[in-house]
Design an enzyme around this catalytic site. Structure first.
Site, PDB file in Angstrom:
ATOM      1  N   ASP A 202       0.595  -1.212   0.098  1.00  7.50           N
ATOM      2  CA  ASP A 202       0.149   0.301  -0.149  1.00  7.50           C
ATOM      3  C   ASP A 202       0.984   1.223  -0.241  1.00  7.50           C
ATOM      4  OD1 ASP A 202      -2.267  -1.759   0.009  1.00  7.50           O
ATOM      5  OD2 ASP A 202      -1.667  -1.514   2.594  1.00  7.50           O
TER       6      ASP A 202
ATOM      7  N   LYS B 244       2.685   2.824  -4.960  1.00 10.35           N
ATOM      8  CA  LYS B 244       3.327   1.803  -6.222  1.00 10.35           C
ATOM      9  C   LYS B 244       2.491   1.810  -7.913  1.00 10.35           C
ATOM     10  CE  LYS B 244       3.760  -2.312  -3.977  1.00 10.35           C
ATOM     11  NZ  LYS B 244       3.255  -2.288  -3.056  1.00 10.35           N
TER      12      LYS B 244
ATOM     13  N   GLY C 231      -3.813  -5.146  -5.127  1.00  6.61           N
ATOM     14  CA  GLY C 231      -4.872  -4.193  -5.890  1.00  6.61           C
ATOM     15  C   GLY C 231      -3.936  -3.039  -6.194  1.00  6.61           C
ATOM     16  N   HIS C 232      -3.780  -1.995  -7.649  1.00  2.84           N
ATOM     17  CA  HIS C 232      -3.332  -0.990  -7.453  1.00  2.84           C
ATOM     18  C   HIS C 232      -4.584   0.019  -7.503  1.00  2.84           C
ATOM     19  CE1 HIS C 232       0.615  -2.014  -7.498  1.00  2.84           C
ATOM     20  NE2 HIS C 232       0.468  -2.887  -8.269  1.00  2.84           N
TER      21      HIS C 232
ATOM     22  N   GLN D 117       2.468  -6.336  -3.690  1.00  5.12           N
ATOM     23  CA  GLN D 117       3.678  -6.146  -2.355  1.00  5.12           C
ATOM     24  C   GLN D 117       4.703  -5.864  -2.000  1.00  5.12           C
ATOM     25  OE1 GLN D 117       2.285 -10.425  -3.200  1.00  5.12           O
ATOM     26  NE2 GLN D 117       0.634 -10.612  -1.486  1.00  5.12           N
TER      27      GLN D 117
END
Ligand code: GDP
Length: 452
Positions: A12, A15, A39-40, A240
């Site tokens: 988180d 990125k 997730g991004h 991650q």
């Protein structure tokens, strides 16, 4: 150039936005591990784009690549692709034919195992963590059990979905095994569907999903080698982060894969003799999802400030994240191990409005002061942080600050950045001051970002 993006904390860090920025002009953006558990979010051109299995860099028109180190849930990947296309994105994708497939029994196993592990950890040396369950807090998307099967040599790869006979034969052996595990070990009866019916259903459903994905499947190792031979610019999108790396992270509160830069060579079939540049991303404070150690965890008004202003809840799970002051020794280790030469510090805007900010510079464990992150869980849980206090900075019009550049940053924010750079022994090349891709303040004229 081969550029790897690595998060330096526990995920988180933002990125997605940085990957998006460096992906301008990239030929391909490659995911080398992870699956539907990450997730991004990228905010650009007035829209918010959520990516789960698809690399965020496709927003810049780059080819998205999922290497063999990824695990794929074919059904949710197809839905994500359809959603992104409905949102107007024209996506070019290559998926490794050897990426392993997540089946529904992996998801059931993930849930049962995480509950079991929670009970186990809560009664072992790992007590004292804030959520009280001891759970790793997996995202329950089946990723860990899918990798377990890969290592046990009973997994199925995407290419196997295209062979109905092989699929039926393998599933006829695996489904009863998984049922026995779920029912007899974890005490979770799994409905009354006969095994043969379940196998037929899976062959049908996953065979169809495999055929739908077939146009994207290829030998991504060869594909990437060719692109490199042609001198193309490739970005490897870390999902991650260092703290979650199976080997380097805060075990057992880690994910099941190699999230750091070393994962690139394993997860894409690229030689480690290849030259990579590693760009680090760190948030201006610490965040932890689910169980696990977070030294100096914040509560009360400061925590509320960070959670509400930083929108600290998960893209995939919706869970509220735990927060703490920036942990310099932990991030310093990530920088050293990953070979990071340049760092982007995100969420500087979230700290605005606090009278003072603090940085962890070491830990007190059992009456001793140490500056390396404790390996023992019990020590990490009991450690109290050694804190350095710095003046805070007031709220700003951050879009305006980003527009005007580094000189417009409040003096105290600049001092905070400089102090972190000294503690971490790295150049901080940009500061994130908002979710939008434009809300990034370059701090160096000759960095990986400014060259883009
Ligand atoms: P990661 O991919 O797990 O590292 O995280 P994401 O890229 O999904 O980012 C997490 C959240 O932070 C998203 O909602 C982003 O839009 C947001 N974000 C990224 N950078 C910044 C920043 O500098 N400031 C603020 N306030 N939010 C940011």
């Amino acid at each position: 150039m081969d550029l790897v993006i690595v998060g330096c904390q526990a995920g988180d860090e933002g990125k997605g936005k940085i990957t998006d920025l460096v992906s301008e002009g990239a030929y391909a953006v490659v995911r080398y591990q992870a699956g539907p558990n990450t997730g991004h979010t990228v905010v650009a051109d007035g829209g918010e784009h959520r990516f789960v299995q698809v690399p965020a860099g496709v927003l810049r028109g780059a080819v998205g690549v999922l290497g063999g180190g990824c695990v794929v849930d074919p059904r949710s990947l197809l839905t994500e692709l359809a959603d992104l296309r409905d949102g107007g994105l024209d996506i070019d994708l290559r998926i490794s034919e050897s990426a392993h497939v997540i089946f529904p029994y992996h998801i059931a196993q993930d849930i049962a195992q995480d509950d079991w592990r929670g009970a186990e950890l809560a009664t072992s040396a790992a007590t004292g963590f804030a959520d009280g369950t001891g759970r790793i807090g997996t995202t329950r998307r089946g990723v860990g059990p899918c990798r377990e099967d890969k290592v046990a040599r009973i997994g199925l790869r995407l290419v196997d979905l295209l062979d109905a006979d092989l699929l039926a034969a393998r599933l006829s052996r695996i489904v009863p095994l998984k049922r026995a595990l779920l029912e007899r070990v974890f005490g979770r009866p799994d409905g009354a569907e006969p095994v043969t019916a379940e196998v037929d259903r899976l062959v049908e459903e996953y065979g169809a999903a495999g055929r739908a994905l077939e146009p994207y499947l290829c030998d991504t190792s060869t594909w990437l080698r060719r692109a490199r031979a042609e001198g193309k610019y490739l970005v490897y999108e870390g999902s991650q982060s260092f703290g979650l790396d199976l080997e380097q992270g805060t075990y057992p509160y880690v994910t099941s894969g190699f999230t750091g830069a070393a994962g690139v060579t394993v997860g894409t079939g690229t030689s480690p003799a290849q030259r990579f540049t590693v760009l680090g991303v760190a948030k201006a404070y610490m965040v932890q999802v689910g169980g696990g150690p977070l030294v100096g965890e914040l509560t009360g008004a400061t925590a509320e400030h960070l959670v509400s202003r930083g929108r600290e809840w998960g893209t995939v799970t919706g869970r509220r994240r735990r927060v703490g002051w920036f942990d310099a020794p932990m991030v310093r280790r990530a920088i050293a191990v990953e070979g990071i030469t340049e760092l982007v510090l995100t969420n500087l805007d979230v700290l605005a409005g606090l009278d003072e900010v603090q940085v962890i510079t070491g830990y007190r464990v059992g009456g001793r002061t140490v500056d390396a992150y404790p390996v023992r869980l019990r020590d990490a849980a009991a450690a109290t942080p050694v804190l350095e206090r710095l003046p805070g900075w007031p709220e700003q019009d951050w879009t305006e600050v980003a527009h005007r550049g580094a000189a417009a940053l409040p003096a105290a924010a600049r001092r905070y950045i400089d102090r972190l750079a000294a503690l971490l022994d790295v150049e901080i090349i940009a500061a994130g001051v908002g979710p939008d891709r434009r809300d990034t303040v370059p701090l160096s004229e000759t960095s990986l970002l400014s060259e883009k």
